[in-house]
Structure formats: C-alpha cells, structure tokens
Design an enzyme around this catalytic site. Sequence first.
Site, PDB file in Angstrom:
ATOM      1  N   SER A 125       0.898  -1.272   0.021  1.00  0.00           N
ATOM      2  CA  SER A 125       0.021  -0.086   0.068  1.00  0.00           C
ATOM      3  C   SER A 125       0.845   1.249  -0.083  1.00  0.00           C
ATOM      4  O   SER A 125       0.521   2.220  -0.859  1.00  0.00           O
ATOM      5  CB  SER A 125      -0.847  -0.091   0.812  1.00  0.00           C
ATOM      6  OG  SER A 125      -0.465  -0.154   2.431  1.00  0.00           O
ATOM      7  N   GLU A 157      -2.322   7.594   4.296  1.00  0.00           N
ATOM      8  CA  GLU A 157      -2.625   6.298   5.268  1.00  0.00           C
ATOM      9  C   GLU A 157      -3.119   6.614   6.472  1.00  0.00           C
ATOM     10  O   GLU A 157      -4.175   5.861   6.991  1.00  0.00           O
ATOM     11  CB  GLU A 157      -1.106   5.734   5.451  1.00  0.00           C
ATOM     12  CG  GLU A 157      -1.494   4.364   6.020  1.00  0.00           C
ATOM     13  CD  GLU A 157      -1.599   2.980   5.094  1.00  0.00           C
ATOM     14  OE1 GLU A 157      -0.953   3.225   3.911  1.00  0.00           O
ATOM     15  OE2 GLU A 157      -2.222   2.002   5.417  1.00  0.00           O
ATOM     16  N   ASP A 169       7.492   2.852   6.098  1.00  0.00           N
ATOM     17  CA  ASP A 169       7.226   2.294   4.799  1.00  0.00           C
ATOM     18  C   ASP A 169       7.375   3.543   3.637  1.00  0.00           C
ATOM     19  O   ASP A 169       8.111   2.943   2.695  1.00  0.00           O
ATOM     20  CB  ASP A 169       5.945   1.541   4.642  1.00  0.00           C
ATOM     21  CG  ASP A 169       5.827   0.678   5.883  1.00  0.00           C
ATOM     22  OD1 ASP A 169       6.843   0.244   6.493  1.00  0.00           O
ATOM     23  OD2 ASP A 169       4.713   0.229   6.105  1.00  0.00           O
TER      24      ASP A 169
HETATM   25  C1  GLA Z   1       3.875  -1.641   9.589  1.00  0.00           C
HETATM   26  C2  GLA Z   1       3.726   0.022   9.502  1.00  0.00           C
HETATM   27  C3  GLA Z   1       5.008   0.809   9.793  1.00  0.00           C
HETATM   28  C4  GLA Z   1       5.720  -0.119  10.935  1.00  0.00           C
HETATM   29  C5  GLA Z   1       5.743  -1.519  10.979  1.00  0.00           C
HETATM   30  C6  GLA Z   1       6.353  -2.276  12.083  1.00  0.00           C
HETATM   31  O1  GLA Z   1       4.474  -1.817   8.343  1.00  0.00           O
HETATM   32  O2  GLA Z   1       3.114   0.686   8.298  1.00  0.00           O
HETATM   33  O3  GLA Z   1       4.836   1.980  10.067  1.00  0.00           O
HETATM   34  O4  GLA Z   1       5.187   0.560  12.170  1.00  0.00           O
HETATM   35  O5  GLA Z   1       4.519  -1.885  10.660  1.00  0.00           O
HETATM   36  O6  GLA Z   1       7.521  -1.852  12.303  1.00  0.00           O
END
Ligand code: GLA
Length: 379
Positions: A125, A157, A169
């Site tokens: 995403s 998001e 991410d």
């Molecule tokens: C998901 C969230 C991130 C982070 C990870 C855990 O990927 O989108 O922001 O918190 O989990 O590390």
Amino acid sequence: MSPVRTPDSATAPARTGVWAAPGRVNLIGEHTDYNDGFVLPIALPQAARATVRPRADRTLRLYSEQGDGRTVELDIDALSPGGVDGWARYPAAVVWALREAGCAIGGADVHIDSDVPTGAGLSSSAAIECVVAAAYNDLHDLGLTRKELARIAQRAENAFVGVPCGIMDQMASVCARQGEALFLDTRDLSARHVPVDLEGAGLRLLVIDTQVKHDLADGEYAKLRAGCERASALLGLPALRDLTPDRLPAALDRLPAELRPLVRHVVSENARVEQAAALLHEGYLHALGPILTSGHASLRDDFGVSCPETDLAVEAAVDAGALGARMTGGGFGGSVIALVAADRAPTVTTAVETAFRQAAYTAPRAFTAVPSSGARRIV
Ligand code: GLA
C-alpha cells in the site's frame, strides 16, 4: 524533465509519464517508528508502477491491474476520509492529502500495476501511495522534497485510509537507494544510507512470504501503538525512544504489567537497529544474523506480533543454517527474512517449505531481496 517517449506520444499530453515506487523489507527496527525510534529498511525490486496522464478537469480516474476490473472515477474536491474503499483508497488518499496540504493539483487518469505481494508485510500500500505522490509532484511541479512526499503518503494512510502507521514504509519507498539500507531516525527523519553488499559478502537475503495475510487496519496495530503511547506518557517521556537501556529496569517498575513487554521490545529493538547499522557501516554483514534472530524473539515474546507460521519459518531457517531470521513488517502474519550464505539458500528454502508441509500450512513463497531504488520516474 525529459519528454515522454511512449508509442502514443504523438497524441498523449506531453507530460504523461510512468513512475515506480518499491515495496520494502525492514532489516531490523520493528514497531519503533511510531515511538520516534530507529529503522533500517531496504527497498525491494518489486514496485508499484503508475502511468499517469494529467486531465484538464478535477476528475481522478483510477484503474489497477490488481483490482476488480472497475475504473473508479472520483471528484478531487469531493474526496473525504472514509469515502472510498478497496484498493482505490490508497491513490485517492494521496490526492486528498496533497489537496489538504494546499498543493495546486488537478485531475488525472492513473493506471496502476504492482508486483509487490499484497498482505505480505512488504508495504504494497505504501508503494501505491508513494508512486502517486511522486507522479503528482513531478506532473504539477509541486517541488516537494522526498521527505515531504513520504509525510504526504503517511498522512494519506493515517487520516484517509485510517491506519495509524509510522513513517518507515513511506520513507523506504521514497528515499531508499540501490545497494543500500536506509538507517532512519524517525524523530527528525535524518537518514544515513549504509551499504548492503550481499553479493560481495557471499550472502543472500531471503524473503519468505508465509501467505498468512495481515491487515493492519484490523485494530491490533492501533492497540499496540496506543499501548506504547500510554507507557511513554506514564513515564513522562516525549516518546519511548527517549528511554535508554540503562534506565529500562527502573522504568519497568513504574509501569502496569501489561505495558512492560511492549516497552522492553521498543527499547531493545532501538539498540539492535543502532548495532546493526554500525555493523553494516563496517561491512560486517555476517554479524547481522544473531541480531535478526533476537529481534524476532523480542517481537514474539514481548511485543506479541508473530504467529505460528512466522515462528516456524524463522525456526526452520535457522535450523537449516541461516545466519539469522526474523519476521519483517507489522506482524500478524506476512513475511520472514533470512540472512543466509548464498550456497545455503536452496537448503534453507527447502527446509522452510518442508516444515510448512509437515505442519499442514499453506506453501510459503520465497524470493531473494536485492536492495533497490526508491520512487522514480521511469518513462
Ligand atoms: C507497518 C507500519 C510501519 C511500522 C511497521 C512495524 O509496516 O506501516 O509504520 O510501524 O508496521 O515496524
């Protein structure tokens, strides 16, 4: 900006183009980003690609090769959180966030095609959000920096899709570089690119998708984040990042029992990220293995976000000779990474597949991760 060279470039508006933004795996630093802590992701070669053609009106027309065959048509000025569902909410969320940020934007036809596995903890995403943000930035000459693009995608998001994620991410998808990991301080977004020459070290980074679909919107992630924030408030700290390992025992004594394991994980995980980044900086890739495996134990025993399938994949990989392994991403399923000597990669993959077959789990899917580039225009 170079002119577009597509087969229909004679008829297409001159600024139509194609952008790509990758998924990611995080080497170490899980559930630290919303605690102002450290993370160490790499971008994957798998990416979301978006062909974007600007429109003269305020209509956003969205189509995804991985969608349900529908073309979704939206009025940019009518976009509001909760108003779009399914895959289309990710691109729509970014256009909404750009509009909310006061950016001068217009309509577009957006065609998305992604090979980032979905629900596998590989940031499919974020890849879609970041590719749309990058395309709009270029097409409308918004002049946003890479960090600003990541912030826009995170806001999309958080506020539009409704997942209270941190910024790892989106920063990985926008800022990562080929052959390097992104050592990121999520408090101020200061970043250092550290070399990850797996091939040169005779190593491989396997990604094993357990096929257990995770969905961060289901509320578990939000509960964990709220628990961490409650703990830092009780400790009188701006964020758990401000708790150093030497002050951990005294801090734990001041917290209710249910919050202690969360805090233990975050503090120990931040230390692991710093240690891992230092090792990578020195070129000691082999030494990363035990850090990965102890990171997994912490996520399993303290943070409680692993599941039987990820635990089994880690155990089978390490038993078969991986230098280290851990779940990557938010957890509740998704993928495991394993650092292995290149010549052991097939043995480790087979061992995990065999263990899954014996446990009557769905067959996992493995591939080799190669640290790749962040968001970019490709055509
Ligand atoms: C998901 C969230 C991130 C982070 C990870 C855990 O990927 O989108 O922001 O918190 O989990 O590390």
